[in-house]
Design an enzyme around this catalytic site. Structure first.
Site, PDB file in Angstrom:
ATOM      1  N   LYS A 115      24.612  19.582  26.533  1.00  0.00           N
ATOM      2  CA  LYS A 115      23.830  18.348  26.399  1.00  0.00           C
ATOM      3  C   LYS A 115      23.303  17.876  27.757  1.00  0.00           C
ATOM      4  O   LYS A 115      22.197  17.346  27.852  1.00  0.00           O
ATOM      5  CB  LYS A 115      24.687  17.239  25.744  1.00  0.00           C
ATOM      6  CG  LYS A 115      24.918  17.467  24.256  1.00  0.00           C
ATOM      7  CD  LYS A 115      23.656  17.190  23.468  1.00  0.00           C
ATOM      8  CE  LYS A 115      23.664  17.365  21.990  1.00  0.00           C
ATOM      9  NZ  LYS A 115      24.276  18.433  21.310  1.00  0.00           N
ATOM     10  N   LYS A 197      22.742  29.613  18.164  1.00  0.00           N
ATOM     11  CA  LYS A 197      23.159  29.176  16.826  1.00  0.00           C
ATOM     12  C   LYS A 197      22.046  28.358  16.173  1.00  0.00           C
ATOM     13  O   LYS A 197      21.258  27.695  16.859  1.00  0.00           O
ATOM     14  CB  LYS A 197      24.452  28.363  16.912  1.00  0.00           C
ATOM     15  CG  LYS A 197      24.290  27.059  17.628  1.00  0.00           C
ATOM     16  CD  LYS A 197      25.483  26.141  17.410  1.00  0.00           C
ATOM     17  CE  LYS A 197      25.160  24.819  18.075  1.00  0.00           C
ATOM     18  NZ  LYS A 197      25.986  23.720  17.866  1.00  0.00           N
ATOM     19  N   LYS A 200      20.268  21.631  14.466  1.00  0.00           N
ATOM     20  CA  LYS A 200      19.308  20.629  14.021  1.00  0.00           C
ATOM     21  C   LYS A 200      18.212  20.413  15.058  1.00  0.00           C
ATOM     22  O   LYS A 200      17.096  20.064  14.733  1.00  0.00           O
ATOM     23  CB  LYS A 200      20.028  19.308  13.742  1.00  0.00           C
ATOM     24  CG  LYS A 200      21.079  19.398  12.646  1.00  0.00           C
ATOM     25  CD  LYS A 200      21.594  18.004  12.304  1.00  0.00           C
ATOM     26  CE  LYS A 200      22.851  18.056  11.466  1.00  0.00           C
ATOM     27  NZ  LYS A 200      24.070  17.703  12.235  1.00  0.00           N
TER      28      LYS A 200
END
Ligand code: TYM
Length: 331
Positions: A115, A197, A200
């Site tokens: 992040k 992966k 979203k």
């Protein structure tokens, strides 16, 4: 007396449409576990604030997600479904656990480092202590099994560490939870170009959502990355090909999978045909889920009712844990 069932907890952030990674990594297990365990499943709306500060759409997104979870197999009669923000007890436990979590270990967490790379302009304290809030989510119900995908494994390990520290310092309140998947191995569904992966926040063309219509599903799969085919027999598959085989295994009949496995191993595979078959099977798999979720969304009051009934049950369990926590801590 009937033996008490083990407690299960898991959650999902309301930050976008449900995708195949969420379904196969988590929801499919949840739907099965609800009949075997005492299950709590929740919408992690507080967690979503670490990356999405805007709360304008939170309610709508939460309702949509709950509709998708029910369409994907959750039965509100068989498990407890609630929003994290309806359970203030979680915030109090988060506070206590924060005193037992160290900056060094939080900074080393893989999801935190990701992040920081993705949103360097917003490295907030909530992002750093994300795993502590997740630990509070799990420990507030004294859950033993946490059905999640592979990407959450480290968070569950950290939860065990925080629980052990708490138990050692104040008294034995928490069992040590483990990440769980039927079949033993935690899943990691790759995106359609095999670069990471499915998630979203990924490029939406590389992610298949349960809300995608038939044409879009087909388009995404037909565009998925392939190559000219294997050069030698029985070679190892590149990630992006392995990813397609994983999806095939999840939605197609086993004789179909075997045929393409054997074609690959003999270097005669035609990826165009395989993708066409995969698209067809994926469409048949997703269509009923999408339609059910859309139907459920036409009755938001019903979804709100499910969430408020869930909150009452979840708060009861949370309050019982917090009472013990306060007792051993001497408050
Ligand atoms: P979230 O919202 O990112 O994802 C929800 C669930 O979907 C799984 N998942 C995947 N599994 C396999 N392959 C993928 N590509 C894939 N993408 C997502 C995730 O592993 C997860 O099980 N931190 C959590 C939410 C959370 C939570 C909790 C989970 C908050 N508190 C307590 C368990 C227990 C998250 O962001 O999941």
């Amino acid at each position: 007396m009937e033996k008490k069932k083990e407690i299960v907890l898991s959650g999902i952030r309301p930050t976008g449409f449900l995708h195949l990674g969420n379904y196969f990594g988590a929801l499919r297990n949840w739907a099965r576990m609800q009949y075997e365990y005492d299950c709590y499943f929740f919408i992690a709306d507080w967690h979503s604030l670490t990356t999405h500060a805007d709360t304008k759409d939170l309610k709508v997104n939460t309702r949509r997600l709950v509709s998708e979870l029910i369409a994907g197999g959750l039965d509100p009669e068989a498990c407890v479904i609630y929003s994290q923000s309806d359970i203030p007890e979680i915030a109090e436990l988060y506070l206590y656990l924060n005193m037992l979590a160290y900056r060094g270990e939080l900074e080393k967490t893989a999801t935190f480092k990701d992040k920081v790379r993705q949103q360097p302009e917003n490295v907030n304290a909530g992002l750093l202590t994300y795993p502590v809030l997740q630990a509070a989510d799990i420990l507030i119900h004294r859950a033993l099994k946490v059905p999640v995908g592979k990407d959450q494994e480290q968070h569950i390990e950290m939860t065990r560490n925080f629980a052990e520290r708490f138990n050692y310092r104040y008294g034995n309140v928490f069992p040590l939870p483990v990440a769980f998947s039927y079949g033993g191995e935690l899943l990691r569904i790759l995106n359609l170009d095999g670069t990471g992966k499915m998630s979203k926040s990924e490029n939406p063309m590389n992610t298949i959502y349960l809300n995608d219509d038939d044409a879009l599903i087909t388009k995404k799969i037909m565009k998925a990355k392939t190559d000219q085919g294997p050069a030698v027999e029985n070679m190892q598959k590149p990630d992006y090909i392995q990813g397609l085989f994983t999806l095939l295994r999840l939605v197609s009949e086993s004789d179909v999978v075997e045929k393409y496995e054997s074609d690959f191993n003999q270097c005669v595979i035609r990826y165009g045909d395989m993708k066409k078959q995969l698209a067809e099977d994926m469409v048949s798999f997703i269509r009923p889920l999408r339609e059910k979720a859309q139907n459920l969304q036409s009755d938001p009051a019903h979804i709100d009712e499910i969430l408020s009934e869930g909150a009452v049950k979840a708060r009861k369990s949370a309050a019982a844990t917090l009472l013990k926590v306060r007792e051993v801590m001497g408050f």
